[in-house]
Design an enzyme around this catalytic site. Sequence first.
Site, mmCIF file in Angstrom:
data_model
loop_
_atom_site.group_PDB
_atom_site.id
_atom_site.type_symbol
_atom_site.label_atom_id
_atom_site.label_comp_id
_atom_site.label_asym_id
_atom_site.label_seq_id
_atom_site.Cartn_x
_atom_site.Cartn_y
_atom_site.Cartn_z
ATOM 1 N N ARG A 21 40.154 -29.453 -17.050
ATOM 2 C CA ARG A 21 39.510 -28.129 -17.005
ATOM 3 C C ARG A 21 40.059 -27.244 -15.894
ATOM 4 N NH1 ARG A 21 34.333 -30.745 -17.262
ATOM 5 N NH2 ARG A 21 34.042 -30.079 -15.114
ATOM 6 N N ARG A 22 40.679 -27.827 -14.886
ATOM 7 C CA ARG A 22 41.120 -27.058 -13.726
ATOM 8 C C ARG A 22 42.346 -26.220 -14.033
ATOM 9 N NH1 ARG A 22 41.435 -32.084 -9.897
ATOM 10 N NH2 ARG A 22 39.409 -32.899 -10.464
ATOM 11 N N ASP B 141 33.237 -31.306 -5.371
ATOM 12 C CA ASP B 141 32.626 -31.975 -6.518
ATOM 13 C C ASP B 141 32.932 -33.471 -6.428
ATOM 14 O OD1 ASP B 141 31.406 -32.485 -8.914
ATOM 15 O OD2 ASP B 141 32.719 -31.229 -10.119
ATOM 16 N N ALA C 2 22.663 -35.322 -14.576
ATOM 17 C CA ALA C 2 23.965 -35.720 -15.134
ATOM 18 C C ALA C 2 24.242 -34.994 -16.443
ATOM 19 C CB ALA C 2 23.975 -37.237 -15.368
ATOM 20 N N ARG C 3 25.511 -34.643 -16.634
ATOM 21 C CA ARG C 3 25.991 -34.026 -17.875
ATOM 22 C C ARG C 3 25.289 -32.710 -18.199
ATOM 23 N NH1 ARG C 3 30.887 -36.094 -19.262
ATOM 24 N NH2 ARG C 3 30.878 -38.353 -19.175
ATOM 25 N N HIS D 267 37.565 -33.743 -15.831
ATOM 26 C CA HIS D 267 37.488 -32.706 -14.797
ATOM 27 C C HIS D 267 38.876 -32.121 -14.529
ATOM 28 C CE1 HIS D 267 33.333 -33.020 -13.030
ATOM 29 N NE2 HIS D 267 33.346 -34.055 -13.847
ATOM 30 N N ALA E 57 37.926 -33.042 -4.375
ATOM 31 C CA ALA E 57 37.426 -34.123 -5.231
ATOM 32 C C ALA E 57 37.015 -35.306 -4.364
ATOM 33 C CB ALA E 57 38.516 -34.545 -6.213
ATOM 34 N N LYS F 33 26.865 -28.790 -14.459
ATOM 35 C CA LYS F 33 26.972 -28.368 -13.054
ATOM 36 C C LYS F 33 28.408 -28.019 -12.676
ATOM 37 C CE LYS F 33 25.598 -32.269 -11.320
ATOM 38 N NZ LYS F 33 25.472 -33.041 -12.560
ATOM 39 N N SER F 34 29.312 -28.914 -13.006
ATOM 40 C CA SER F 34 30.707 -28.709 -12.609
ATOM 41 C C SER F 34 31.301 -27.481 -13.289
ATOM 42 C CB SER F 34 31.541 -29.948 -12.939
ATOM 43 O OG SER F 34 31.122 -31.038 -12.151
#
Length: 195
Positions: A55-56, A85, A11-12, A52, A34, A15-16
Amino acid sequence: MSKVILVTGPARSGKSEWAEILAIQSGKTVVYVATATENPGDAEWDKRIQEHQKRRPSDWVTLLVPVELSATLADAKPNTCLLVDSLGTWVANLLEQDEETWKNTLVELLETVQLVAADMVFVGEETAWGVIPAYPLGRLFRDRLGTLIRQLGAICQPVYLVTGGHVLNLSVLGSPLPSSQNLTVLRNSPPSMYS
């Protein structure tokens, strides 16, 4: 030929963000798949989703796919890159499936991944580095996600581990485990230098 990538880690870990960079580098139209859905009763969860979303890039297409992942992948166009994701949320969304149904869902996903003409980048959590959960549902989640990550990792190239602020290409640094069928062959083969 399509490129299938797995990005995994705790986590954190980033990765994304790494998966997003890979999707941009594909040079194709990015479709963000998603698996999480907003929950009006959980402000902290919704804040994570919004992070998230911010950021896209604006030209990315977003599909909300909490369950029907295989069907979504099968419909992908060859000139796209699907960023899925996350696998952990998808597994959590399907925890109510009995064991037989889950096995069929998993097989369907793995078979679909190998047939899709689009590029795919999967984000999956590593959950089993800590203690074994004290409750059955937690153990079920951990085991199902771990099995999915291992089996998907066997067909992805490359596989990345993101941890401690670093990206490791496991396909370059590591060796894939043999499949269970290959283990039988190895047991019956002549001794190796490690014997």
